[in-house]
Design a protein around this motif. Structure first.
Motif, short mmCIF file in Angstrom:
data_model
loop_
_atom_site.label_atom_id
_atom_site.label_comp_id
_atom_site.label_asym_id
_atom_site.label_seq_id
_atom_site.Cartn_x
_atom_site.Cartn_y
_atom_site.Cartn_z
N GLY A 370 0.82 -1.21 0.00
CA GLY A 370 0.00 0.00 0.00
C GLY A 370 0.85 1.25 0.00
O GLY A 370 0.59 2.21 -0.75
N VAL A 371 1.88 1.26 0.86
CA VAL A 371 2.77 2.43 0.90
C VAL A 371 3.52 2.58 -0.42
O VAL A 371 3.69 3.69 -0.93
CB VAL A 371 3.75 2.31 2.09
N ALA A 372 3.97 1.45 -0.98
CA ALA A 372 4.66 1.51 -2.27
C ALA A 372 3.74 2.04 -3.37
O ALA A 372 4.16 2.81 -4.24
CB ALA A 372 5.19 0.12 -2.65
N ALA A 373 2.47 1.64 -3.30
CA ALA A 373 1.51 2.13 -4.29
C ALA A 373 1.33 3.63 -4.18
O ALA A 373 1.22 4.33 -5.20
CB ALA A 373 0.16 1.42 -4.10
N THR A 374 1.32 4.14 -2.97
CA THR A 374 1.17 5.59 -2.81
C THR A 374 2.38 6.34 -3.33
O THR A 374 2.25 7.42 -3.91
CB THR A 374 0.96 5.96 -1.33
N VAL A 375 3.55 5.76 -3.14
CA VAL A 375 4.76 6.41 -3.66
C VAL A 375 4.70 6.46 -5.19
O VAL A 375 5.04 7.48 -5.81
CB VAL A 375 6.02 5.66 -3.19
N LEU A 376 4.24 5.36 -5.78
CA LEU A 376 4.11 5.33 -7.24
C LEU A 376 3.07 6.34 -7.71
O LEU A 376 3.30 7.09 -8.67
CB LEU A 376 3.72 3.93 -7.69
N ILE A 377 1.93 6.38 -7.00
CA ILE A 377 0.89 7.36 -7.35
C ILE A 377 1.43 8.78 -7.20
O ILE A 377 1.19 9.66 -8.04
CB ILE A 377 -0.34 7.17 -6.45
N GLY A 378 2.18 9.01 -6.11
CA GLY A 378 2.75 10.34 -5.90
C GLY A 378 3.72 10.73 -6.99
O GLY A 378 3.74 11.89 -7.43
N ALA A 379 4.54 9.77 -7.44
CA ALA A 379 5.50 10.07 -8.50
C ALA A 379 4.78 10.42 -9.80
O ALA A 379 5.14 11.39 -10.49
CB ALA A 379 6.43 8.88 -8.70
N LEU A 380 3.75 9.64 -10.12
CA LEU A 380 3.00 9.91 -11.35
C LEU A 380 2.23 11.21 -11.25
O LEU A 380 2.16 11.99 -12.22
CB LEU A 380 2.04 8.75 -11.63
N ALA A 381 1.63 11.45 -10.06
CA ALA A 381 0.82 12.66 -9.89
C ALA A 381 1.68 13.92 -9.89
O ALA A 381 1.24 14.99 -10.31
CB ALA A 381 0.02 12.57 -8.59
N GLY A 382 2.91 13.80 -9.40
CA GLY A 382 3.77 14.98 -9.30
C GLY A 382 4.66 15.20 -10.50
O GLY A 382 5.34 16.24 -10.58
N LEU A 383 4.67 14.25 -11.42
CA LEU A 383 5.61 14.36 -12.54
C LEU A 383 5.27 15.55 -13.44
O LEU A 383 6.15 16.37 -13.75
CB LEU A 383 5.59 13.06 -13.35
N TYR A 384 4.01 15.67 -13.86
CA TYR A 384 3.66 16.78 -14.75
C TYR A 384 3.85 18.15 -14.08
O TYR A 384 4.46 19.05 -14.68
CB TYR A 384 2.21 16.62 -15.22
N PRO A 385 3.33 18.35 -12.84
CA PRO A 385 3.59 19.65 -12.20
C PRO A 385 5.07 19.96 -12.04
O PRO A 385 5.49 21.11 -12.18
CB PRO A 385 2.90 19.50 -10.83
N ALA A 386 5.88 18.92 -11.74
CA ALA A 386 7.32 19.15 -11.58
C ALA A 386 7.94 19.56 -12.91
O ALA A 386 8.77 20.49 -12.97
CB ALA A 386 7.99 17.88 -11.06
N LEU A 387 7.55 18.91 -14.00
CA LEU A 387 8.07 19.29 -15.31
C LEU A 387 7.62 20.69 -15.70
O LEU A 387 8.39 21.48 -16.28
CB LEU A 387 7.60 18.28 -16.37
N ARG A 388 6.39 21.02 -15.36
CA ARG A 388 5.86 22.35 -15.68
C ARG A 388 6.62 23.42 -14.91
O ARG A 388 6.94 24.48 -15.46
CB ARG A 388 4.38 22.41 -15.34
N ALA A 389 6.90 23.14 -13.64
CA ALA A 389 7.66 24.12 -12.84
C ALA A 389 9.07 24.29 -13.38
O ALA A 389 9.61 25.42 -13.42
CB ALA A 389 7.70 23.65 -11.38
N ALA A 390 9.68 23.19 -13.83
CA ALA A 390 11.05 23.26 -14.32
C ALA A 390 11.15 24.03 -15.64
O ALA A 390 12.19 24.61 -15.95
CB ALA A 390 11.60 21.85 -14.50
N ARG A 391 10.06 24.04 -16.41
CA ARG A 391 10.09 24.72 -17.70
C ARG A 391 9.97 26.24 -17.58
O ARG A 391 10.22 26.96 -18.54
CB ARG A 391 8.98 24.19 -18.60
N LEU A 392 9.53 26.71 -16.42
CA LEU A 392 9.39 28.15 -16.24
C LEU A 392 10.76 28.84 -16.25
O LEU A 392 11.66 28.45 -15.53
CB LEU A 392 8.66 28.47 -14.94
N SER A 393 10.90 29.88 -17.08
CA SER A 393 12.15 30.64 -17.08
C SER A 393 12.13 31.63 -15.93
O SER A 393 11.06 32.02 -15.44
CB SER A 393 12.30 31.39 -18.40
N PRO A 394 13.31 32.05 -15.41
CA PRO A 394 13.34 33.00 -14.30
C PRO A 394 12.57 34.29 -14.57
O PRO A 394 11.82 34.78 -13.73
CB PRO A 394 14.84 33.26 -14.09
#
Length: 401
Positions: A370-394
């Motif tokens: 169950g905990v491993a599943a949440t980590v996987l869900i968290g990684a998938l759920a946070g991947l797009y927002p993390a990529l979007r944040a990284a694409r922002l220029s200063p």
């Protein structure tokens, strides 16, 4: 200024955790609600697996205490589709099989209806059947008395009866005693005992059991057993099962049904596992919903924190570090929800098992999975927002309102 001096500062694992926790600390209510969605899904999954495992452990404990070497012989159907009968000698012949350790039997008394009083319509039987029973029946079937006494050589010759658990409930008899009487086949019988539910012989639960001699003398019982119970040496159960039909009725072995009550319990357990699978699917849906909530929280967090992202980029943070920051925040959020959900699910399992007097079993694989599943869900759920944040220029981030 050398190339080494221009290299961005390195983020150690502890730094990543601290940076990722900034969003959780600054928006605790939103973080709590998002983690709660994950926790509900994990709690449901762990509780379903835990309660199912506890139920199976209780079933295994019951079978271990009662024994799994019980076999039953009953008449089947004839070639013409009629009801077959076991020979009068069936019980004795089965007892002569070498590995058989004990034999007992009951015989259905078809014309003996069971009532609390004589004023109840004959069609209203309440599903209670009258049986003639051998005195050694409890020892062979594992049936236990809730109160009173079992039939013996003396009471088996007189109008005395022992009621199954459901039969006693339907007749409104709470305990055995001289004042507790029921009408069986037009004769008054005193209730001398009441059984507990019999897991390996459920037909006894809805039965009124009387002695073999009194059944023949007063209730016109023909003496034919309708169920023969046998206990065999554990190592020879399958061998005994193979010869029981031909031994009980040598002239028509195909008209005999041989069964093992523990197999019926195993089938019920398999049905329970199918139901568990259904509930796990519900838990997975809840987990998916929680993952969507985490993704939504992270997207909003990126939009609200563009100024912070721009400032960090201006101070030298790389796209990879920004991406790692928001991915770490999503993983932390999911991990907190997963650990909280696993704890809640385990507590629910322990509480439910204690209320039913079951052994509490919380499989480690369910908690860790169950905990491993949440980590996987968290990684998938946070991947797009993390990529979007990284694409922002200063400059874009700092110019955002």
């Amino acid at each position: 200024m050398t190339a080494t001096e221009l290299r961005p500062a390195r983020l150690w694992p502890g730094d990543v955790v601290r940076v990722g926790a900034v969003g959780l600390r600054t928006r605790p209510l939103r973080a709590f609600l998002s983690a709660l969605g994950i926790a509900i899904g994990i709690a449901a999954m762990v509780a379903v697996v835990g309660i199912s495992s506890s139920s199976r452990a209780e079933l295994d404990r019951t079978l271990a205490s009662l024994g799994t070497n019980l076999l039953t012989v009953a008449p089947g159907t004839t070639l013409t589709g009629g009801q077959a009968r076991l020979p009068l000698e069936a019980e004795a012949m089965v007892g002569r099989i070498a590995p058989v350790q004990a034999v007992s039997a009951i015989g259905r008394i078809p014309d003996a209806k069971v009532y609390r009083t004589g004023r109840i319509p004959e069609t209203d039987t309440g599903g209670i059947a009258a049986y003639a029973a051998r005195t050694d029946l409890p020892a062979v079937t594992g049936a236990r008395l809730r109160g009173g006494a079992w039939l013996n050589e003396a009471t088996g010759r007189y109008p005395a009866t022992v009621l199954g658990a459901k039969a006693a409930e339907r007749l409104g008899i709470g305990k055995a005693g001289p004042d507790a009487q029921v009408l069986i086949g037009g004769e008054w019988f005193t209730v001398v005992g009441v059984l507990e539910p019999a897991p390996l012989a459920p037909e006894l639960d809805s039965a009124a059991l009387v002695g073999w001699p009194v059944a023949e003398e007063r209730l016109a019982f023909d003496g034919h057993a309708t169920t023969v119970y046998t206990r065999s040496a554990d190592a020879h159960v399958e061998d005994v099962s193979a010869v029981l039909g031909a031994t009980a009725n040598p002239e028509a072995p195909n008209e005999v049904e041989v069964s093992r009550p523990s197999d019926a319990l195993a089938a019920r357990q398999a049905a329970g596992e199918a139901f568990t699978g259904l509930l796990l699917g519900v838990g997975a849906v809840a987990l998916l919903v929680g993952g969507v909530g985490v993704a939504n929280t992270m997207v909003i967090s990126v939009l609200e924190r563009r100024a912070e992202i721009g400032l960090r980029r201006s101070l030298g943070a790389t796209r990879g570090q920004i991406r790692l920051q928001f991915l770490a925040e999503s993983l932390l959020l999911s991990a907190l929800g997963g650990m909280g959900g696993a704890l809640i699910g385990a507590l629910v399992t322990v509480g439910f098992a204690a209320s039913r007097d079951w052994p509490a079993v919380v499989p480690a694989w369910a908690v860790l999975g169950g905990v491993a599943a949440t980590v996987l869900i968290g990684a998938l759920a946070g991947l797009y927002p993390a990529l979007r944040a990284a694409r922002l220029s200063p400059t874009e981030a700092l110019a955002a309102p």
